[in-house]
Design a protein around this motif. Structure first.
Motif, PDB file in Angstrom:
ATOM      1  N   ARG A 182       0.837  -1.213   0.000  1.00 51.90           N
ATOM      2  CA  ARG A 182       0.000   0.000   0.000  1.00 51.90           C
ATOM      3  C   ARG A 182       0.867   1.257   0.000  1.00 51.90           C
ATOM      4  O   ARG A 182       0.637   2.186  -0.777  1.00 51.90           O
ATOM      5  N   ILE A 183       1.867   1.271   0.886  1.00 49.82           N
ATOM      6  CA  ILE A 183       2.740   2.438   0.967  1.00 49.82           C
ATOM      7  C   ILE A 183       3.612   2.551  -0.277  1.00 49.82           C
ATOM      8  O   ILE A 183       3.747   3.628  -0.873  1.00 49.82           O
ATOM      9  N   GLY A 184       4.213   1.440  -0.674  1.00 52.15           N
ATOM     10  CA  GLY A 184       5.100   1.459  -1.834  1.00 52.15           C
ATOM     11  C   GLY A 184       4.402   1.882  -3.106  1.00 52.15           C
ATOM     12  O   GLY A 184       4.926   2.692  -3.876  1.00 52.15           O
ATOM     13  N   SER A 185       3.200   1.370  -3.332  1.00 52.87           N
ATOM     14  CA  SER A 185       2.460   1.745  -4.536  1.00 52.87           C
ATOM     15  C   SER A 185       2.124   3.229  -4.527  1.00 52.87           C
ATOM     16  O   SER A 185       2.158   3.892  -5.569  1.00 52.87           O
ATOM     17  N   ALA A 186       1.803   3.762  -3.341  1.00 53.47           N
ATOM     18  CA  ALA A 186       1.504   5.189  -3.242  1.00 53.47           C
ATOM     19  C   ALA A 186       2.737   6.026  -3.561  1.00 53.47           C
ATOM     20  O   ALA A 186       2.649   7.054  -4.248  1.00 53.47           O
ATOM     21  N   LEU A 187       3.897   5.604  -3.072  1.00 47.61           N
ATOM     22  CA  LEU A 187       5.133   6.326  -3.363  1.00 47.61           C
ATOM     23  C   LEU A 187       5.466   6.275  -4.847  1.00 47.61           C
ATOM     24  O   LEU A 187       5.878   7.279  -5.446  1.00 47.61           O
ATOM     25  N   ILE A 188       5.289   5.107  -5.444  1.00 47.68           N
ATOM     26  CA  ILE A 188       5.586   4.943  -6.869  1.00 47.68           C
ATOM     27  C   ILE A 188       4.625   5.776  -7.727  1.00 47.68           C
ATOM     28  O   ILE A 188       5.046   6.486  -8.648  1.00 47.68           O
ATOM     29  N   ASP A 189       3.337   5.697  -7.425  1.00 47.85           N
ATOM     30  CA  ASP A 189       2.343   6.416  -8.223  1.00 47.85           C
ATOM     31  C   ASP A 189       2.508   7.929  -8.111  1.00 47.85           C
ATOM     32  O   ASP A 189       2.373   8.662  -9.098  1.00 47.85           O
ATOM     33  N   SER A 190       2.781   8.415  -6.912  1.00 45.19           N
ATOM     34  CA  SER A 190       2.946   9.858  -6.747  1.00 45.19           C
ATOM     35  C   SER A 190       4.205  10.340  -7.460  1.00 45.19           C
ATOM     36  O   SER A 190       4.218  11.425  -8.053  1.00 45.19           O
ATOM     37  N   ALA A 191       5.270   9.533  -7.442  1.00 46.88           N
ATOM     38  CA  ALA A 191       6.489   9.893  -8.167  1.00 46.88           C
ATOM     39  C   ALA A 191       6.238   9.932  -9.666  1.00 46.88           C
ATOM     40  O   ALA A 191       6.726  10.823 -10.367  1.00 46.88           O
ATOM     41  N   ALA A 192       5.457   8.975 -10.164  1.00 42.22           N
ATOM     42  CA  ALA A 192       5.133   8.954 -11.582  1.00 42.22           C
ATOM     43  C   ALA A 192       4.340  10.195 -11.976  1.00 42.22           C
ATOM     44  O   ALA A 192       4.565  10.780 -13.042  1.00 42.22           O
ATOM     45  N   MET A 193       3.439  10.629 -11.104  1.00 46.19           N
ATOM     46  CA  MET A 193       2.654  11.823 -11.394  1.00 46.19           C
ATOM     47  C   MET A 193       3.527  13.079 -11.388  1.00 46.19           C
ATOM     48  O   MET A 193       3.425  13.940 -12.271  1.00 46.19           O
ATOM     49  N   LEU A 194       4.412  13.183 -10.403  1.00 44.34           N
ATOM     50  CA  LEU A 194       5.241  14.376 -10.269  1.00 44.34           C
ATOM     51  C   LEU A 194       6.285  14.492 -11.374  1.00 44.34           C
ATOM     52  O   LEU A 194       6.669  15.595 -11.757  1.00 44.34           O
TER      53      LEU A 194
ATOM     54  N   ALA B 105      19.059  11.577  -8.760  1.00 44.89           N
ATOM     55  CA  ALA B 105      19.844  12.797  -8.910  1.00 44.89           C
ATOM     56  C   ALA B 105      21.207  12.494  -9.519  1.00 44.89           C
ATOM     57  O   ALA B 105      21.689  13.223 -10.398  1.00 44.89           O
ATOM     58  N   VAL B 106      21.846  11.415  -9.068  1.00 48.08           N
ATOM     59  CA  VAL B 106      23.151  11.016  -9.611  1.00 48.08           C
ATOM     60  C   VAL B 106      23.032  10.681 -11.090  1.00 48.08           C
ATOM     61  O   VAL B 106      23.914  10.996 -11.892  1.00 48.08           O
ATOM     62  N   ASP B 107      21.916  10.063 -11.464  1.00 45.81           N
ATOM     63  CA  ASP B 107      21.680   9.702 -12.868  1.00 45.81           C
ATOM     64  C   ASP B 107      21.229  10.885 -13.706  1.00 45.81           C
ATOM     65  O   ASP B 107      20.922  10.721 -14.895  1.00 45.81           O
ATOM     66  N   ASP B 108      21.148  12.068 -13.099  1.00 45.92           N
ATOM     67  CA  ASP B 108      20.711  13.275 -13.794  1.00 45.92           C
ATOM     68  C   ASP B 108      19.306  13.122 -14.365  1.00 45.92           C
ATOM     69  O   ASP B 108      18.979  13.666 -15.420  1.00 45.92           O
ATOM     70  N   GLY B 109      18.469  12.356 -13.662  1.00 46.83           N
ATOM     71  CA  GLY B 109      17.085  12.212 -14.072  1.00 46.83           C
ATOM     72  C   GLY B 109      16.870  11.349 -15.299  1.00 46.83           C
ATOM     73  O   GLY B 109      15.749  11.287 -15.824  1.00 46.83           O
ATOM     74  N   ARG B 110      17.906  10.672 -15.757  1.00 48.38           N
ATOM     75  CA  ARG B 110      17.757   9.865 -16.978  1.00 48.38           C
ATOM     76  C   ARG B 110      16.969   8.579 -16.722  1.00 48.38           C
ATOM     77  O   ARG B 110      16.355   8.041 -17.642  1.00 48.38           O
ATOM     78  N   THR B 111      17.023   8.080 -15.504  1.00 56.91           N
ATOM     79  CA  THR B 111      16.288   6.866 -15.143  1.00 56.91           C
ATOM     80  C   THR B 111      14.918   7.243 -14.609  1.00 56.91           C
ATOM     81  O   THR B 111      14.768   8.243 -13.922  1.00 56.91           O
ATOM     82  N   GLU B 112      13.921   6.456 -14.925  1.00 56.90           N
ATOM     83  CA  GLU B 112      12.569   6.738 -14.439  1.00 56.90           C
ATOM     84  C   GLU B 112      12.538   6.613 -12.921  1.00 56.90           C
ATOM     85  O   GLU B 112      12.880   5.571 -12.354  1.00 56.90           O
ATOM     86  N   LEU B 113      12.098   7.680 -12.246  1.00 56.45           N
ATOM     87  CA  LEU B 113      12.110   7.689 -10.786  1.00 56.45           C
ATOM     88  C   LEU B 113      11.195   6.628 -10.194  1.00 56.45           C
ATOM     89  O   LEU B 113      11.568   5.950  -9.230  1.00 56.45           O
ATOM     90  N   SER B 114      10.014   6.471 -10.743  1.00 51.82           N
ATOM     91  CA  SER B 114       9.087   5.472 -10.196  1.00 51.82           C
ATOM     92  C   SER B 114       9.681   4.071 -10.280  1.00 51.82           C
ATOM     93  O   SER B 114       9.500   3.249  -9.375  1.00 51.82           O
TER      94      SER B 114
ATOM     95  N   ALA C  29       7.189  -7.463  -3.022  1.00 48.31           N
ATOM     96  CA  ALA C  29       6.711  -6.351  -2.202  1.00 48.31           C
ATOM     97  C   ALA C  29       5.948  -5.316  -3.018  1.00 48.31           C
ATOM     98  O   ALA C  29       5.101  -4.605  -2.496  1.00 48.31           O
ATOM     99  N   VAL C  30       6.256  -5.228  -4.303  1.00 48.11           N
ATOM    100  CA  VAL C  30       5.665  -4.180  -5.142  1.00 48.11           C
ATOM    101  C   VAL C  30       5.142  -4.805  -6.422  1.00 48.11           C
ATOM    102  O   VAL C  30       5.797  -5.661  -7.010  1.00 48.11           O
TER     103      VAL C  30
END
Length: 208
Positions: free
Chosen positions: A88-100, A175-184, A199-200
């Motif tokens: 529940r927590i992990g999916s929320a973190l992943i989904d919110s990161a994808a939105m942002l 940040a180290v990857d300069d945003g090239r990798t998908e954060l979610s 877990a996810v």
């Protein structure tokens, strides 16, 4: 009668806040956090210093204020209580990161610049920890952890804290990857590394 103009005022307030914050982060990145004043930010954003202080009471707020906790809490509340806490927590973190991070490239660059400032600026690192605790409390509240018995509440707090540790590691890697990798995707990998491959779940329902 409810104020019919309230939604319009709220939207304008959000737009003003966003404009100020974008200019602030740009100036901090170009000139340095310590070398940039609130007056500099006001001039760049085309508003008065009083307007800046009305939206951002402190200089640190110009970088750290965001809607992440609200987005995560909303997704946890909407999730099924039958799922394990980590999912529940992990999916929320992943989904919110994808939105942002899933918007226009300009928004993605803004988020990346904010993150770099949080990591590299000592004054912001201390306040970022406060935000971390605030996000943890938002997660606990969304899961009704405070209303449960002490042992259950403790369990929720531990799981939330562990998930946020995985989130932090993923953010630093992004940040180290300069945003090239998908954060979610990085968050999903971090959670899987911490809690196991089951877990996810990804959006297709398969485990990551």
């Amino acid at each position: 009668m409810a104020d019919q103009h309230a939604p319009l005022r709220a939207r304008r307030r959000a737009e003003t806040q966003r404009t100020i914050q974008v200019h602030a982060v740009r100036l901090f990145a170009e000139r340095g956090y310590d070398a940039t004043t609130m007056a500099d930010v006001a001039a760049a954003a085309g508003v008065s210093p009083m307007t800046v202080y009305r939206h951002f009471p402190t200089k640190e707020d110009l970088v750290l204020v965001d809607q992440h906790a609200r987005l995560v809490a909303e997704r946890i509340v909407a999730s099924s209580a039958e799922q394990p806490l980590v999912r529940r927590i992990g999916s929320a973190l992943i989904d919110s990161a994808a939105m942002l991070t899933g918007g226009d490239p300009e928004s993605r660059r803004f988020l990346l610049a904010r993150l770099r400032l949080m990591i590299s600026t000592p004054a912001l690192r201390a306040r970022h920890l406060d935000n971390h605790y605030a996000l943890q409390q938002a997660i606990v509240d969304a899961l009704d952890g405070d209303a449960a018995d002490p042992d259950t509440a403790f369990h929720v707090q531990v799981v939330a804290s562990a998930c946020l540790a995985a989130l932090h590691t993923a953010l630093v890697r992004w940040a180290v990857d300069d945003g090239r990798t998908e954060l979610s995707g990085l968050i999903a990998k971090a959670l899987a590394a911490a809690f196991g491959d089951d877990a996810v779940e990804n959006r297709a329902g398969r485990t990551v």
